[in-house]
Design a protein around this motif. Sequence first.
Motif, mmCIF file in Angstrom:
data_model
loop_
_atom_site.group_PDB
_atom_site.id
_atom_site.type_symbol
_atom_site.label_atom_id
_atom_site.label_comp_id
_atom_site.label_asym_id
_atom_site.label_seq_id
_atom_site.Cartn_x
_atom_site.Cartn_y
_atom_site.Cartn_z
ATOM 1 N N GLY A 287 -10.701 -3.616 32.687
ATOM 2 C CA GLY A 287 -10.701 -2.718 31.552
ATOM 3 C C GLY A 287 -12.023 -2.852 30.794
ATOM 4 N N ILE A 288 -12.444 -1.765 30.140
ATOM 5 C CA ILE A 288 -13.729 -1.804 29.432
ATOM 6 C C ILE A 288 -13.609 -1.142 28.061
ATOM 7 N N VAL A 289 -14.164 -1.823 27.066
ATOM 8 C CA VAL A 289 -14.338 -1.223 25.738
ATOM 9 C C VAL A 289 -15.816 -1.374 25.402
ATOM 10 N N ILE A 290 -16.437 -0.291 24.968
ATOM 11 C CA ILE A 290 -17.847 -0.387 24.592
ATOM 12 C C ILE A 290 -17.951 -0.479 23.070
ATOM 13 N N LEU A 291 -18.628 -1.507 22.606
ATOM 14 C CA LEU A 291 -18.895 -1.636 21.180
ATOM 15 C C LEU A 291 -20.379 -1.387 20.941
ATOM 16 N N VAL A 292 -20.664 -0.438 20.064
ATOM 17 C CA VAL A 292 -22.052 -0.218 19.684
ATOM 18 C C VAL A 292 -22.268 -1.033 18.411
ATOM 19 N N ASN A 293 -22.908 -2.153 18.571
ATOM 20 C CA ASN A 293 -23.050 -3.100 17.455
ATOM 21 C C ASN A 293 -24.334 -2.826 16.655
ATOM 22 N N LYS A 294 -24.423 -3.438 15.512
ATOM 23 C CA LYS A 294 -25.557 -3.276 14.579
ATOM 24 C C LYS A 294 -25.628 -1.844 14.048
ATOM 25 N N TRP A 295 -24.476 -1.212 13.972
ATOM 26 C CA TRP A 295 -24.432 0.175 13.502
ATOM 27 C C TRP A 295 -24.945 0.267 12.075
ATOM 28 N N PRO A 323 -13.211 3.821 25.754
ATOM 29 C CA PRO A 323 -13.380 3.833 24.298
ATOM 30 C C PRO A 323 -14.764 3.334 23.878
ATOM 31 N N ILE A 324 -15.343 4.022 22.921
ATOM 32 C CA ILE A 324 -16.643 3.620 22.377
ATOM 33 C C ILE A 324 -16.471 3.468 20.868
ATOM 34 N N ILE A 325 -16.770 2.294 20.351
ATOM 35 C CA ILE A 325 -16.529 2.033 18.927
ATOM 36 C C ILE A 325 -17.811 1.540 18.281
ATOM 37 N N PHE A 326 -18.075 2.047 17.098
ATOM 38 C CA PHE A 326 -19.292 1.663 16.380
ATOM 39 C C PHE A 326 -18.942 0.540 15.408
ATOM 40 N N VAL A 327 -19.586 -0.588 15.582
ATOM 41 C CA VAL A 327 -19.207 -1.755 14.787
ATOM 42 C C VAL A 327 -20.438 -2.422 14.163
ATOM 43 N N SER A 328 -20.161 -3.286 13.231
ATOM 44 C CA SER A 328 -21.187 -4.192 12.743
ATOM 45 C C SER A 328 -20.573 -5.584 12.665
ATOM 46 N N ALA A 329 -21.029 -6.418 13.556
ATOM 47 C CA ALA A 329 -20.520 -7.795 13.549
ATOM 48 C C ALA A 329 -20.936 -8.466 12.245
ATOM 49 N N LEU A 330 -22.134 -8.102 11.791
ATOM 50 C CA LEU A 330 -22.673 -8.707 10.575
ATOM 51 C C LEU A 330 -21.800 -8.395 9.366
ATOM 52 N N ASN A 331 -21.438 -7.136 9.209
ATOM 53 C CA ASN A 331 -20.623 -6.736 8.054
ATOM 54 C C ASN A 331 -19.132 -6.752 8.352
ATOM 55 N N ALA A 338 -11.783 -2.906 17.027
ATOM 56 C CA ALA A 338 -12.285 -3.314 18.340
ATOM 57 C C ALA A 338 -11.220 -4.081 19.116
ATOM 58 N N ILE A 339 -10.597 -5.024 18.435
ATOM 59 C CA ILE A 339 -9.588 -5.837 19.124
ATOM 60 C C ILE A 339 -8.329 -5.019 19.410
ATOM 61 N N GLU A 340 -7.969 -4.184 18.453
ATOM 62 C CA GLU A 340 -6.810 -3.321 18.667
ATOM 63 C C GLU A 340 -7.022 -2.458 19.917
ATOM 64 N N THR A 341 -8.216 -1.928 20.046
ATOM 65 C CA THR A 341 -8.532 -1.079 21.196
ATOM 66 C C THR A 341 -8.528 -1.881 22.490
ATOM 67 N N ALA A 342 -9.071 -3.087 22.436
ATOM 68 C CA ALA A 342 -9.073 -3.929 23.634
ATOM 69 C C ALA A 342 -7.642 -4.216 24.085
ATOM 70 N N VAL A 343 -6.748 -4.409 23.126
ATOM 71 C CA VAL A 343 -5.342 -4.645 23.469
ATOM 72 C C VAL A 343 -4.744 -3.385 24.106
ATOM 73 N N GLU A 344 -5.085 -2.215 23.551
ATOM 74 C CA GLU A 344 -4.602 -0.956 24.139
ATOM 75 C C GLU A 344 -5.060 -0.810 25.578
ATOM 76 N N VAL A 345 -6.329 -1.116 25.802
ATOM 77 C CA VAL A 345 -6.872 -0.998 27.155
ATOM 78 C C VAL A 345 -6.156 -1.972 28.089
ATOM 79 N N TYR A 346 -5.894 -3.153 27.581
ATOM 80 C CA TYR A 346 -5.142 -4.129 28.376
ATOM 81 C C TYR A 346 -3.776 -3.547 28.764
ATOM 82 N N ASN A 347 -3.116 -2.935 27.786
ATOM 83 C CA ASN A 347 -1.803 -2.345 28.061
ATOM 84 C C ASN A 347 -1.905 -1.204 29.074
#
Length: 434
Positions: A287-295, A323-331, A338-347
């Motif tokens: 399964g794959i989830v793409i996170l675009v970090n440093k948004w 799924p592609i999600i725009f995130v900021s690890a910093l903020n 992100a985690i919710e989506t990863a769980v969905e993909v797992y399911n």
Amino acid sequence: MSAIVAIVGRPNVGKSTFFNRLIKRREAIVDAVSGVTRDRHYGKTDWNGVEFSVIDTGGYLAGGDDTFQKEIDKQVNLAIDEADAIIFMVNVEDGLTGMDESVAALLRKSKKPVFVVVNKVDSNNRRDDAHEFYALGFEHLFSISSINGSGTGDLLDELVKSLPEKEQKEEENLPRFAVVGRPNAGKSSFINALIGEDRYIVTDIAGTTRDAIDTRYNRFGFEFNLVDTAGIRRKSKVKEDLEFYSVMRSIRAIEHSDVCILMLDATRGFESQDANIFWLAQRNRKGIVILVNKWDLVEKENNTAKAYEAAIRKEIEPFTDVPIIFVSALNKQRIYKAIETAVEVYNNRTKRIPTRQLNEVMLPIIENYPPPAIKGKYVKIKFCTQLPTPMPQFAFFANLPQYVKDPYRRFIENKLRENFDFKGVPIDVYFRQK
Ligand code: GDP
Ligand code: GDP
């Protein structure tokens, strides 16, 4: 997960020729199905029923003959860290060189099995010349010709014997996530943002392989294991932005996971290294989830996220249902999402469609749009079922399965995706004889 074999050696000894020989048979099949160009330096093969991954380390070097010793040394060290066995290739035409000796010096310090492979032994009269390589001091020495294949069987017999046994599947059914991506994409920051303080860690299960470690977390009401590799945990000594490092570091984590969380750096976009890791995960049917970090660093106008997303989807064609999600690890922005989506993909990956429901949905679609007739012959698909595999695979039973071509297979895949949610999950569709 399968064992990893690294091929090391100086340029022009024949590493990629040998790699291609190993990979060709299988990858040709995979290519036909997925329509995706394969990684030229990483692939899977098997011998005597043992499956393993092969990585041609030299293939990731930018240069050819002018490649520096230092680069090769770094690759050899990384291979020592990450691989289960090492093929050290030398060239009988050149005889023993200083560069071979320095590679050997590094390899001797490793506890991993090393196979010295003397290549280009195309004829018997070169066989005697191979003996000089015993001077390198390794127990296993094989003479082969990558071009005509001679000697490769004996080598592979011994090689697969040295590989660790396939691990037992863990009993617990928690999702296993691997956070992968280029150096500096923000993987550590994301993991830190995610796990918060150490008290959230429930257990620290020693991985079933030497280097991968599953740590169980309980966050936001989700329980999951983060697959941590030696590479991720020990903040890598080498920070160079080399394709080779991110791929090599990712292989074990990807193979060990159910879902790969691929982290991109928004300020750099989706580059070839990201693509390599993406296809690595896809080929391993993860399964794959793409996170675009440093948004947070991206200047935004109305359509910025949409355009960004479209650009990524273009790069990952035809497997765009990700799924592609725009995130900021910093903020700590959208970490939960992100985690919710990863769980969905797992399911989605573990989802089972009951046979009756599958047939009720798919058979009318097929009736309305049957496979095109070939040479006057009509293909009739009568029945379909999901196979009992760890990832979604479907078999469609037909009178003439050999006449079903790739476009129709993709049509079926798309219909499956439209009717059942398989977001983030590679799926396989097979046509079989009824
Ligand atoms: P790499 O740089 O180590 O990956 O080496 P390549 O696989 O690119 O091979 C370098 C050259 O050696 C190419 O021209 C190959 O065709 C040639 N070569 C590879 N294997 C053999 C072999 O077994 N016998 C002969 N005669 N040539 C080989
Ligand atoms: P890794 O090599 O993938 O583990 O990346 P790190 O987590 O070490 O992050 C690399 C650099 O990017 C560090 O300087 C981080 O502070 C920075 N960074 C990570 N995530 C973000 C983010 O969301 N926004 C910004 N502005 N910087 C970030």
